[in-house]
Every structure is written in structure tokens, then in C-alpha cells.
Design an enzyme around this catalytic site. Structure first.
Site, PDB file in Angstrom:
ATOM      1  N   GLY A  99       0.820  -1.277  -0.028  1.00 16.72           N
ATOM      2  CA  GLY A  99      -0.050  -0.087   0.070  1.00 16.72           C
ATOM      3  C   GLY A  99       1.118   1.340   0.067  1.00 16.72           C
ATOM      4  N   GLY A 100       2.171   1.221   0.766  1.00 14.89           N
ATOM      5  CA  GLY A 100       3.123   2.315   0.309  1.00 14.89           C
ATOM      6  C   GLY A 100       2.481   3.593   1.154  1.00 14.89           C
ATOM      7  N   LYS A 155      -6.422  12.202   4.344  1.00 17.36           N
ATOM      8  CA  LYS A 155      -7.841  12.663   3.919  1.00 17.36           C
ATOM      9  C   LYS A 155      -8.854  12.254   5.148  1.00 17.36           C
ATOM     10  CE  LYS A 155      -5.650  14.132   0.862  1.00 17.36           C
ATOM     11  NZ  LYS A 155      -4.592  14.152   1.072  1.00 17.36           N
ATOM     12  N   GLU A 167       5.802  30.352   3.366  1.00 16.99           N
ATOM     13  CA  GLU A 167       6.111  29.845   1.947  1.00 16.99           C
ATOM     14  C   GLU A 167       6.935  31.056   1.259  1.00 16.99           C
ATOM     15  OE1 GLU A 167       5.218  27.245  -0.453  1.00 16.99           O
ATOM     16  OE2 GLU A 167       6.691  28.794  -1.353  1.00 16.99           O
ATOM     17  N   ALA A 216      -0.662   9.545  -6.455  1.00 19.27           N
ATOM     18  CA  ALA A 216      -1.054   8.081  -6.300  1.00 19.27           C
ATOM     19  C   ALA A 216      -1.678   7.754  -7.795  1.00 19.27           C
ATOM     20  CB  ALA A 216      -1.990   7.704  -5.183  1.00 19.27           C
ATOM     21  N   HIS A 260     -29.748  19.613 -11.445  1.00 19.43           N
ATOM     22  CA  HIS A 260     -29.973  20.524 -10.269  1.00 19.43           C
ATOM     23  C   HIS A 260     -30.767  19.961  -9.199  1.00 19.43           C
ATOM     24  CE1 HIS A 260     -31.155  24.558  -9.382  1.00 19.43           C
ATOM     25  NE2 HIS A 260     -32.441  24.116  -9.026  1.00 19.43           N
TER      26      HIS A 260
HETATM   27  P1  NAI Z   1       5.381  20.900  -2.775  1.00 21.75           P
HETATM   28  O1  NAI Z   1       6.533  20.634  -3.687  1.00 21.75           O
HETATM   29  O2  NAI Z   1       3.986  20.806  -3.195  1.00 21.75           O
HETATM   30  O3  NAI Z   1       5.447  22.136  -1.786  1.00 21.75           O
HETATM   31  C1  NAI Z   1       6.516  22.458  -1.243  1.00 21.75           C
HETATM   32  C2  NAI Z   1       6.818  24.036  -0.858  1.00 21.75           C
HETATM   33  O4  NAI Z   1       7.372  24.424   0.056  1.00 21.75           O
HETATM   34  C3  NAI Z   1       6.876  24.754  -2.082  1.00 21.75           C
HETATM   35  O5  NAI Z   1       5.731  25.570  -2.500  1.00 21.75           O
HETATM   36  C4  NAI Z   1       8.193  25.479  -1.776  1.00 21.75           C
HETATM   37  O6  NAI Z   1       7.947  26.749  -2.458  1.00 21.75           O
HETATM   38  C5  NAI Z   1       8.111  25.639  -0.401  1.00 21.75           C
HETATM   39  N1  NAI Z   1       9.708  25.648   0.346  1.00 21.75           N
HETATM   40  C6  NAI Z   1      10.581  25.117  -0.156  1.00 21.75           C
HETATM   41  N2  NAI Z   1      11.683  25.533   0.679  1.00 21.75           N
HETATM   42  C7  NAI Z   1      11.213  26.425   1.234  1.00 21.75           C
HETATM   43  C8  NAI Z   1      11.838  27.420   2.349  1.00 21.75           C
HETATM   44  N3  NAI Z   1      13.075  27.403   2.490  1.00 21.75           N
HETATM   45  N4  NAI Z   1      11.111  28.269   2.858  1.00 21.75           N
HETATM   46  C9  NAI Z   1       9.957  28.518   2.370  1.00 21.75           C
HETATM   47  N5  NAI Z   1       9.229  27.584   1.786  1.00 21.75           N
HETATM   48  C10 NAI Z   1       9.810  26.562   1.215  1.00 21.75           C
HETATM   49  O7  NAI Z   1       5.566  19.575  -1.799  1.00 21.75           O
HETATM   50  P2  NAI Z   1       4.820  18.924  -0.571  1.00 21.75           P
HETATM   51  O8  NAI Z   1       3.644  19.927  -0.261  1.00 21.75           O
HETATM   52  O9  NAI Z   1       5.698  18.418   0.430  1.00 21.75           O
HETATM   53  O10 NAI Z   1       4.114  17.637  -1.384  1.00 21.75           O
HETATM   54  C11 NAI Z   1       4.975  16.780  -1.789  1.00 21.75           C
HETATM   55  C12 NAI Z   1       4.129  15.980  -2.868  1.00 21.75           C
HETATM   56  O11 NAI Z   1       3.163  15.123  -2.420  1.00 21.75           O
HETATM   57  C13 NAI Z   1       3.669  16.872  -3.873  1.00 21.75           C
HETATM   58  O12 NAI Z   1       4.418  16.337  -5.153  1.00 21.75           O
HETATM   59  C14 NAI Z   1       2.275  16.618  -4.096  1.00 21.75           C
HETATM   60  O13 NAI Z   1       1.939  16.618  -5.242  1.00 21.75           O
HETATM   61  C15 NAI Z   1       2.164  15.283  -3.164  1.00 21.75           C
HETATM   62  N6  NAI Z   1       0.986  15.202  -2.420  1.00 21.75           N
HETATM   63  C16 NAI Z   1      -0.241  15.442  -3.207  1.00 21.75           C
HETATM   64  C17 NAI Z   1      -1.567  15.419  -2.380  1.00 21.75           C
HETATM   65  C18 NAI Z   1      -2.736  15.443  -3.190  1.00 21.75           C
HETATM   66  O14 NAI Z   1      -2.839  15.274  -4.357  1.00 21.75           O
HETATM   67  N7  NAI Z   1      -3.751  15.956  -2.607  1.00 21.75           N
HETATM   68  C19 NAI Z   1      -1.376  15.503  -0.794  1.00 21.75           C
HETATM   69  C20 NAI Z   1      -0.306  15.549  -0.291  1.00 21.75           C
HETATM   70  C21 NAI Z   1       1.129  15.338  -1.173  1.00 21.75           C
END
Ligand code: NAI
Length: 466
Positions: free
Chosen positions: A49-50, A61, A207, A319, A443
């Protein structure tokens, strides 16, 4: 150790397909390959499942759903219902979350067993393009599929300890922190910020880029930021992290410009890296870049018979991309000549409150590709009955090529993630707004907002201003 006997003792160590890693990409590949009649081995050091099932999509979620229930109780007066939110019992929340994960894990284990996949528990290492060594035993296969997934990254000099956590530890908290600094306003940061705020914590998101969820259309970032501010979440966008000190009762986070943010906890959510170190990929000559495995549109690496799927392959770390790649690789191995994935059409959903859901090109990307031949339309959920019933704000934004198809759909609002399926069919089938406009939407649904947006873009708005 092989958990489940294969068709014969000898066969247990020799497979048509051997998959290294049983996350979304790996187990999907194993299931499809077995369905296609191949003898499949699936190596996993932890649980099948990883990341997604155990420390990613599913448990987060579940937390977000508990957060929604908390908000519903807190805001019940708005609907004329007398209820009070007495508190959050993290043991109870964790019990609910873990039960969901356990049920799905049991189901997946049964599915793999039922399809005749041999699960091999242990840490695997590629020892040649045809062999994987698992804790001293060598397994051979005609095809090896690398699917070792990803890990939560941190920044140089920023070590995770009790009060500085990644999303993995954040899922196991036994109490709601009073205050949190979330480092990273990407998907993970935004989802946890949303949960903790609903649970009553003071939350600050830090951010470095000028906006939250920076990969999304700018309008979505703005709407999410507005909603978060309204919820009392403090946003420090355009502010880089510098350092953190851990004190007896919390953290002191130093940021660019000299400010110091104090909180109980620091969540580090600055992206996920490919889990490929020390697995023998490099040694065997697999082409790699910055730790990622390079694979072509069919998931083939530079080594004949070695394939790669999921988060170790550059691209969206999602995923559902892993599932699709896993299926594709199994079908490619079986010689079915599957259609390669169009990565640009993979849907994206951020499950915060409000949700952000999108597919296809953002307005900026569309303008880069098509110049001025781009039109956009934003349909406000203020005109959508069901959204008003739910008291959610947001919009559906369409991006089309002038006299051409819909290139992108971008949505913000409660539950809009559930609308992404139709948006995906529209962009995936190159539909024009004029093709979608005649389709009758039920609707009152939120889905109707998609129909109305297409009506408006086709020049015949109903519940929208011309
Ligand atoms: P992310 O790459 O989406 O976001 C990381 C953020 O941290 C970026 O906006 C970046 O600018 C910021 N950051 C980096 N260094 C920084 C610093 N020194 N100071 C301030 N801000 C900084 O990575 P995240 O959120 O950790 O997610 C990782 C992966 O997991 C993503 O590829 C995401 O698509 C996936 N994921 C997907 C979900 C979904 O589809 N709902 C849910 C959770 C994760």
C-alpha cells in the site's frame, strides 16, 4: 521471505515480473501483470500500500474528514442546528483514521493474494537487470519494475526531531498542538494547515514563493489564500525559512527579514524526494537524474527489461499517476501496446477547506502555448444553488483556445474535488465549450456549476451575468 507460496517452490524465486516496492505504482503493476497471466513477485519492506495508504493520501484525507465534522459542529448555528464542539479527542481521531487504513490494507492484501501475486517481505536491492536481492535471497525475473517511491524531504541543516516533524510524524500526533508553523505552502502544507485550524490550533504557513499552491492557476491560489485568511490562518508568503531553534516547550522559527515565529511544532513540507539511494540502481547503470529514475513514456528505463513507475520517475508525485503507470507498464510488458499517459491531463486535487481541483493548462501556461488565442471564463459559485446550501464560496474557471477546445479547468470550493471527473473527460476528449453546453446537468448539484460555466463560455449563460 516470501509471504505467500507461488505456484511451486522453484517458481517462488523466479518470476515474469518482479516489482520492487508495493506502493500505488508497484502494486497496481503487480495486480495488472497477474491479471494478464504473468507470474509476479512484489517486494515490500514495510506494508503493501506504500506511502499513499499508510502515511499519505488515505490517513490525511481521514484527518480532513474529521476536521470537516469539527467545523460542521462549530458552525452548526448557521444552519439553525444547536450543536457544540466540545473538543478533539486525538485518540478517537487516530482510531478512526487507523481503522480506515487497516480495512483498506486488509482488502489490498486479499486482492494481491487472490490474484496470485507472491509478496516478498524485506528490503530489496537491484543486483543486475534481472535480479533483486531481498535480505540475502536472490529473486530473478524477465522484467524488473522499480517502484520504490518517495520520502519527505527536509532542508540542509534542518533535522527532524520531536518538535520538527514531517507529514509522517504529523499523522501520529496524540494531541492537537496549540500552535504550528507549517514550512511549505504546497499541497501537504496546505492540507495540514487546514486540518489543524479546524481542530483549533493557531496556524502560520511559511512559503518562499509569492503564493500558496504555486503550481495551480493564480486565481486558485488567491481564492485559497482569501479563504484561509478568513479562517484565521496566518500566511507568510514570499518569506523564506532560515533556521529553527527547539526550546523546552516549542520551536522558534527564524525567517528571512529577521522575524521569529514561535509555536509548539514545526511541520516541514518542502517536497518529497525519490527513494532510490542505496538500492543498486546507480550501480547497475540505470540512467538517473538528481536521484530520479529516467523512464520513457512507456516506463522503460535505459536498461532492457528494467522499468520504473511512480514517484521515482520525474513528474507529478500523485498516487493516481502511479496506478496508471503501473497498469501501463504491465500491459507494455505483456505486449498489449498501451496508449502512453498524457501527463498534462492528470487531475490534481488539494483536499483542504476549501478544496482546489484542476486539470489541464493554467491560464498562464495556455497563454505561453497559444499567445492571445486564449479565452477564460470564471463562473462564481455564488450562482450555484447547492454551493449556497453548503455555504461555500469559490468558482469554476475555464481556459479554452479561441475557437477551440477547453484546455484547462480550475475550481475552488468545498467538495469541488468530486467535480474533477467531468472536467477530466472534457479536457481529455478535447471537448469544446459548445460540445458541453447542451449536456443537461442535474439541479441542484455543484456539478451544475461546470455545466453553467460551459454554457457561459459558449455564449449562452443561464445563471451568470453576460
Ligand atoms: P510541494 O513541492 O507541493 O510544496 C513544497 C513547498 O515548500 C513549495 O511551495 C516550496 O516553495 C516551499 N518551500 C521550499 N523550501 C522553502 C523554504 N526554504 N522556505 C519556505 N518555503 C519553502 O511539496 P509537498 O507539499 O511537500 O508535497 C509533496 C508531494 O506530495 C507533492 O508532489 C504533492 O503533489 C504530493 N501530495 C499530493 C497530495 C494530493 O494530491 N492531495 C497530498 C499531499 C501530497
Amino acid at each position: 521471505m516470501a509471504d505467500q507460496a507461488g505456484p511451486g517452490t522453484e517458481l517462488e524465486q523466479d518470476f515474469d515480473v518482479l516489482v520492487l516496492g508495493a506502493g500505488s505504482g508497484g502494486y497496481a503493476c503487480a495486480l495488472r501483470a497477474a491479471q494478464l497471466g504473468m507470474r509476479v513477485g512484489l517486494v515490500e519492506k514495510d506494508k503493501v500500500g506504500g506511502t499513499c495508504l499508510h502515511v499519505g493520501c488515505i490517513p490525511t484525507k481521514a484527518l480532513l474528514h474529521a476536521a470537516e465534522v469539527a467545523d460542521a459542529a462549530r458552525e452548526s448555528e448557521q444552519f439553525g442546528v444547536h450543536a457544540t464542539l466540545d473538543g478533539i479527542d486525538m485518540d478517537g481521531v487516530n482510531g478512526y483514521k487507523d481503522a480506515v487504513v487497516d480495512r483498506l490494507h486488509t482488502g489490498l492484501s486479499g486482492l494481491l493474494k487472490g490474484r496470485g501475486v507472491t509478496t516478498i517481505t524485506g528490503s530489496g536491492r537491484l543486483t543486475s537487470p534481472r535480479t533483486v536481492e531481498v535480505d540475502g535471497t536472490t529473486y530473478t525475473a524477465t522484467h524488473v519494475v522499480l517502484a520504490s517511491g518517495s520520502y519527505a524531504k527536509t532542508l540542509p541543516g534542518l533535522d527532524l526531531d520531536g518538535r520538527v516533524v514531517s507529514s509522517t510524524e504529523a499523522l501520529r500526533l496524540t494531541e492537537v498542538p496549540r500552535s504550528v508553523v507549517v514550512l511549505g505552502g504546497g499541497v501537504i502544507g496546505v492540507e495540514f494547515a487546514s486540518v489543524w485550524r479546524s481542530f483549533g490550533a493557531e496556524v502560520t504557513v511559511l512559503e518562499a514563493l509569492p503564493r500558496l499552491v504555486a503550481a495551480e492557476d493564480e486565481a486558485c491560489s488567491k481564492a485559497l489564500e482569501r479563504a484561509f485568511r478568513k479562517r484565521g490562518i496566518t500566511l507568510r508568503t514570499g518569506t523564506a525559512f532560515e533556521s529553527v531553534e527547539t526550546t523546552d516547550d516549542g520551536v522558534r522559527v527564524h525567517v528571512a527579514g529577521g522575524d521569529v515565529l514561535e509555536a509548539d511544532l514545526l511541520l516541514v513540507a518542502v517536497g518529497r524526494g525519490p527513494a532510490t539511494d542505496g538500492l543498486g540502481y546507480d550501480d547497475q547503470g540505470v540512467a538517473m537524474e538528481r536521484g530520479f529514475v529516467l523512464a520513457d513514456e512507456r516506463g522503460r528505463t535505459n536498461l532492457d527489461g528494467v522499468h520504473a513507475v511512480g514517484d521515482i520517475v520525474p513528474g507529478l508525485q500523485l498516487a493516481h499517476r502511479g496506478f496508471a503507470q503501473g497498469v501501463l507498464v504491465a500491459e507494455d510488458i505483456a505486449g498489449l501496446d498501451p496508449t502512453p499517459l498524457d501527463e498534462a491531463l492528470i487531475p490534481r486535487v488539494t483536499y483542504s477547506d476549501p478544496e482546489v481541483a484542476s486539470v489541464g493548462l493554467t491560464e498562464a501556461q495556455a497563454r505561453e502555448a497559444h499567445g492571445d488565442a486564449v479565452e477564460t471564463l470564471t463562473y462564481d459559485l455564488g450562482g450555484n444553488g447547492k454551493s449556497q446550501i453548503l455555504k461555500t464560496q469559490g468558482f469554476v474557471k475555464l481556459v479554452r483556445r479561441t475557437d477551440g477546445p477547453v484546455l484547462g479547468v480550475h475550481m475552488v470550493g468545498s467538495r469541488v474535488g468530486e467535480l474533477i471527473g467531468e472536467a477530466q473527460l472534457i479536457t481529455g476528449w478535447d471537448a469544446w465549450p459548445e460540445d458541453v453546453a447542451p449536456l443537461v446537468h442535474a439541479h441542484p448539484t455543484q456539478n451544475e456549476a461546470l455545466g453553467e460555466a460551459h454554457l457561459a463560455l459558449a455564449g449562452k449563460p443561464l445563471h451568470a451575468h453576460s
